[in-house]
Design a protein around this motif. Structure first.
Motif, PDB file in Angstrom:
ATOM      1  N   GLU A   9       0.898  -1.163  -0.090  1.00  0.00           N
ATOM      2  CA  GLU A   9       0.005   0.008   0.151  1.00  0.00           C
ATOM      3  C   GLU A   9       0.917   1.301  -0.150  1.00  0.00           C
TER       4      GLU A   9
ATOM      5  N   SER B  56      -3.479   6.084   1.603  1.00  0.00           N
ATOM      6  CA  SER B  56      -4.548   5.110   1.325  1.00  0.00           C
ATOM      7  C   SER B  56      -5.114   4.537   2.447  1.00  0.00           C
ATOM      8  N   CYS B  57      -4.343   4.772   3.689  1.00  0.00           N
ATOM      9  CA  CYS B  57      -4.967   4.278   4.937  1.00  0.00           C
ATOM     10  C   CYS B  57      -6.100   5.042   5.203  1.00  0.00           C
ATOM     11  N   LYS B  58      -6.922   4.174   6.172  1.00  0.00           N
ATOM     12  CA  LYS B  58      -8.326   4.835   6.785  1.00  0.00           C
ATOM     13  C   LYS B  58      -8.036   5.758   8.014  1.00  0.00           C
TER      14      LYS B  58
ATOM     15  N   TYR C 159       0.237   4.599   8.865  1.00  0.00           N
ATOM     16  CA  TYR C 159       1.197   4.126   7.659  1.00  0.00           C
ATOM     17  C   TYR C 159       2.426   3.790   8.233  1.00  0.00           C
TER      18      TYR C 159
ATOM     19  N   CYS D 105      -0.508  -0.266   5.967  1.00  0.00           N
ATOM     20  CA  CYS D 105      -1.409   0.462   6.942  1.00  0.00           C
ATOM     21  C   CYS D 105      -1.604  -0.281   8.340  1.00  0.00           C
TER      22      CYS D 105
END
Length: 837
Positions: free
Chosen positions: A25, A29-31, A36, A43
């Protein structure tokens, strides 16, 4: 490519390849509940039940609010009766007590700060509230110095500072409603401390004075500058340029030979009291200074920017400077307010030296912010010739800042930077007077001579209008061209640079060119109209019989020989000596070859038009010379008409005017002694009045019995054929050679024999039929100059040579189509020969 750049590129490709293969990843792009982990490039979620959340940068976990760290990767929350210490490492209890069944904890008052550590830095067992000492006030839980907190009895607090009450009371009161009270108090504060030689306060006050457009109000921000009785502090900034009688005007600059650039720097007066000189144009947007100006080249650019982009970096006052390698000179600025009125100097000495880009002010009546911004920065350069040094120029520069108010509905503004030049006269106007007078007089005399000859031929008095229009058009066009070329040749190399034309000269050249096109169009329209109304006769000698009383007249208009001659005559009506189909491409080639030289010319449409016109006439002369050589080698195309008439046994007679005709003899019966030969085979006929009277009687329906016995046009043809076969009763003709001047000017200057004698005029050694004078072949000068005028007109308007060439070709083709259409219609009406057969 450098080794370091190559390694970075290979590393980036490897990482991208590795990511694509392993399915890793990317950051971002992490929630929201994940961080990260750059070590594993994945993540991860923060540990549960340890009071940790994702950090602000998204690459780690940190303690929650009201929590303190316990160990690596673990935090604990403080109780409701505790506060986090200042260093964020421990929980310090607050003093709490039970009241009415509720637990109430202590909060520090407004004038106190919270203390959680002792003097040795260790956490206290209980939070304490400490009041700031006199002269200090709490700010972000820290006691900071507060001057207004220790004001004396005779002082008053003004915007956080102590000012003497007497100074505030004695100061003039600001009665206008243009300034918000808080802004006025700031001005009063800065004004007082500026009188105490506070440099920073003087800088703030100067900026406010500039942003208020150098207000003349005695209670405004410019009070220390406009009241001479007030002693000026040492730190008071200069806002105007003062000059003495011995000093040179700062706007007057001497340009040495070959100096073709002017460099303008920008002086920025920061709020900290510093002056920064910016010389690199890349440091600011293109719509602001600094700027490098090419002498003689106008410049304009618009910049659309968001208002938030201008707030932090353009909230200072500015000053333009002219700089060279060894000199830096401040330039005056003229300010125009949002209402369009200029800022008057009034009691200000000299000229203003500062301006601003944007200013936000609070509304006096509502809680809104009004924004005034620099709409246009106009730089005018006026160049004059140095009267003392012929090899140098004097430049006068003026800078004008025009302001506008921003609409509250929009967050963007548009700023314009424009450079305009007022150039010295290049002598074009004087050249127009000389060339216009000489050419106008000569061409007008020639037009009068042509008109006089036209009247003798039976023309109308109205023809003076097109003749004079054509003469004036040629005079205007060539006077403008010769004057511009002379000015260009005189300017080139005289001062090391070629200056553009002045605006008055540019406008005058445009007026001359546009007027010439209009007048020449009138002359060309009259030429085509006149050629499309002449009488035409095709005389068939094989069908000729003496006009006896009882001889029937037969209409043979559908004869193939007559149709052949009619088609040839229709084709020759629009034949040109020099076709634009060859002139336009050759002109474009010449312009392309001259393109490297165009870089040395100023960006001026007058000079561009003169050079473009020079390319046109060069191409025209080349094409004409090649055509003349081809005619000498292969034979002139005009000789084909005489050969065709001889081969068909037909004669052509064309009336140009009422008493003037052109004749091409086509009788191939050489046994007849009366047959015309030599130059008389293609001659001009000056008709006697009696011949014209008989011609009119025969051509008018209902006059006499001759018309009823046969078609009128056939009868007229027989009558005219009889004139050349043998003289009618009481009529005769005489052959006469035209003089050299008549052939050169194409006019009849010699009075022919009066009375009933018709004259056959011929040119010795010239086998070209004179009837080509009633076609485009005989009007080559008018049509060729008209093409050149159209090309120059379009080129001056658009500045594109290709567009000018295309428009010239299209205009030629349209005019050719109309001329052919009306010419064929006239031929069909006058000869009853249908060209469709």
């Amino acid at each position: 490519m450098k080794p370091r750049s190559l390694k970075k590129s290979l590393l980036l490709l490897f990482i991208l390849f590795f990511i694509g293969v392993k399915g890793l990843e990317l950051p971002g792009s992490c929630k929201t509940s994940q961080y990260y982990d750059s070590g594993v490039m994945m993540c991860q979620s923060c540990p549960a039940n340890v009071s940790m959340v994702v950090s602000q940068d998204g690459f780690s976990c940190t303690c929650e609010e009201h929590s303190v760290p316990v160990s690596i990767g673990r935090c604990r929350p403080c109780n409701a009766t505790e506060v986090v210490s200042v260093d964020g490492r421990s929980c310090v209890p607050r003093r709490c007590q039970a009241s009415s069944g509720k637990l109430v904890c202590r909060k520090c008052p407004v004038d106190y700060i919270t203390v959680t550590h002792g003097l040795d830095g260790s956490p206290l067992k209980e939070m304490q509230c400490v009041k700031c000492a006199r002269g200090y006030r709490p700010y972000n839980n820290v006691c900071v110095r507060c001057e207004s907190c220790v004001c004396a009895q005779q002082e008053i607090v003004v915007r956080g500072r102590c000012l003497p009450k007497r100074y505030v009371n004695d100061r003039p009161k600001y009665d206008e409603t243009k300034m918000h009270p808080n802004e006025l108090l700031d001005i009063v504060k800065h004004e007082y401390f500026c009188t105490k030689n506070d440099l920073l306060a003087c800088r703030h006050l100067a900026s406010e004075c500039v942003r208020r457009f150098y207000s003349l109000d005695l209670a405004g921000p410019c009070r220390l500058w406009i009241q001479p009785k007030i002693p000026q502090p040492k730190g008071l900034a200069k806002l105007s340029i003062e000059t003495t009688l011995n000093e040179k005007d700062p706007t007057e600059i001497d340009l040495a030979r070959g100096m073709n650039k002017l460099n303008l720097a920008l002086g920025v007066f920061t709020s900290e009291g510093r002056l920064e000189i910016l010389r690199d144009p890349d440091l600011t947007p293109p719509c602001f200074l600094p700027l490098s100006i090419n002498i003689g080249k106008d410049y304009s650019i618009d910049c659309r920017m968001n208002i938030s982009q201008l707030q932090p970096s353009f909230n200072e006052t500015l000053s333009p400077f002219l700089y060279t390698e060894n000199d830096l000179k401040v330039l005056p600025v003229l300010l125009r307010q949002t209402n369009g009125q200029y800022v008057q100097r009034g009691t200000w000495p000299g000229k203003f030296r500062r301006y601003f880009i944007i200013h936000n002010s609070l509304s006096f009546t509502s809680n809104m912010t009004n924004t005034i911004y620099l709409r246009t920065l106009l730089i005018r350069l006026r160049i004059e010739r140095n009267k003392l040094k012929s090899t140098s120029l004097q430049l006068h520069i003026s800078i004008e800042a025009q302001y506008a108010g921003k609409s509250p509905l929009s967050q963007s503004i548009t700023t314009t930077l424009r450079v305009e030049h007022d150039m010295p006269s290049a002598g074009v106007l004087r050249g127009l007077e000389i060339w216009g007078g000489v050419l106008g007089a000569l061409l007008s005399l020639y037009a009068v001579a042509q008109w006089r000859g036209n009247l003798r031929r039976g023309g109308l008095h109205f023809t003076i209008v097109p003749y004079m229009a054509g003469a004036i058009a040629d005079a205007l066009y060539f006077a403008a061209w010769f004057s511009t070329l002379h000015a260009l040749a005189a300017e080139a190399g005289a001062l090391g640079l070629t200056l553009p034309l002045s605006r008055s000269e540019e406008y005058m050249i445009r007026a001359f060119v546009y007027s010439a096109v209009g007048l020449k169009a009138l002359k060309v329209a009259w030429i085509n109209w006149n050629q499309c109304r002449c009488d035409i006769f095709f005389m068939d000698w094989s069908e000729y019989n003496p006009p006896m009383k009882d001889t029937p007249v037969i209409d043979k208009s559908d004869n193939w020989r007559t149709s052949t001659l009619a088609r040839e005559w229709s084709r020759l009506q629009t034949k040109r000596r020099t076709s634009p189909a060859y002139t336009v491409p050759l002109t474009l080639i010449i312009v392309y070859l001259m393109r490297p030289w165009h870089g040395y010319l100023p960006q001026n449409q007058g000079y561009k038009w003169a050079v473009g016109t020079l390319a046109w006439w060069s191409a025209y002369v080349i094409v004409t010379a090649l055509r003349w050589l081809m005619d000498r080698v292969l034979g002139a195309p005009t000789a084909a008409l005489a050969r065709l008439c001889t081969g068909l046994g037909l004669s052509l007679l064309v009336f140009q005017e009422e008493y003037y005709a052109h004749y091409v003899h086509g009788r191939n019966d050489d046994s007849d002694a009366r047959s015309l030969a030599g130059p008389l085979a293609a001659c001009r006929v000056v008709c006697a009045p009696q011949l014209r009277v008989v011609y009119k009687q025969l051509s008018t329906p209902g006059l006499g019995g001759l018309v009823e016995k046969g078609p009128r046009k056939v009868l007229l043809s027989k009558f005219l054929a009889a004139f050349f076969e043998r003289a009618l009763d009481g009529l005769s003709w005489v052959a006469s050679e035209r003089t050299v001047l008549e052939r050169l000017l194409d006019v009849e200057l010699v009075a022919r024999e009066p009375g009933n004698t018709s004259a056959l005029l011929y040119d010795p050694g010239d086998g070209a039929p004179s009837c080509f004078n009633v076609t485009w072949w005989g009007e080559e000068w008018s049509l060729g100059s008209f093409d050149a005028m159209i090309y120059g007109y379009v080129f001056m308007t658009t500045g594109d040579t290709l567009v000018a060439g295309l428009v010239t070709l299209v205009a030629w083709q349209i005019m050719k189509l109309l001329r052919s259409s009306f010419g064929n219609k006239n031929q069909r009406e006058k000869t009853d020969v249908d060209l469709k057969l």
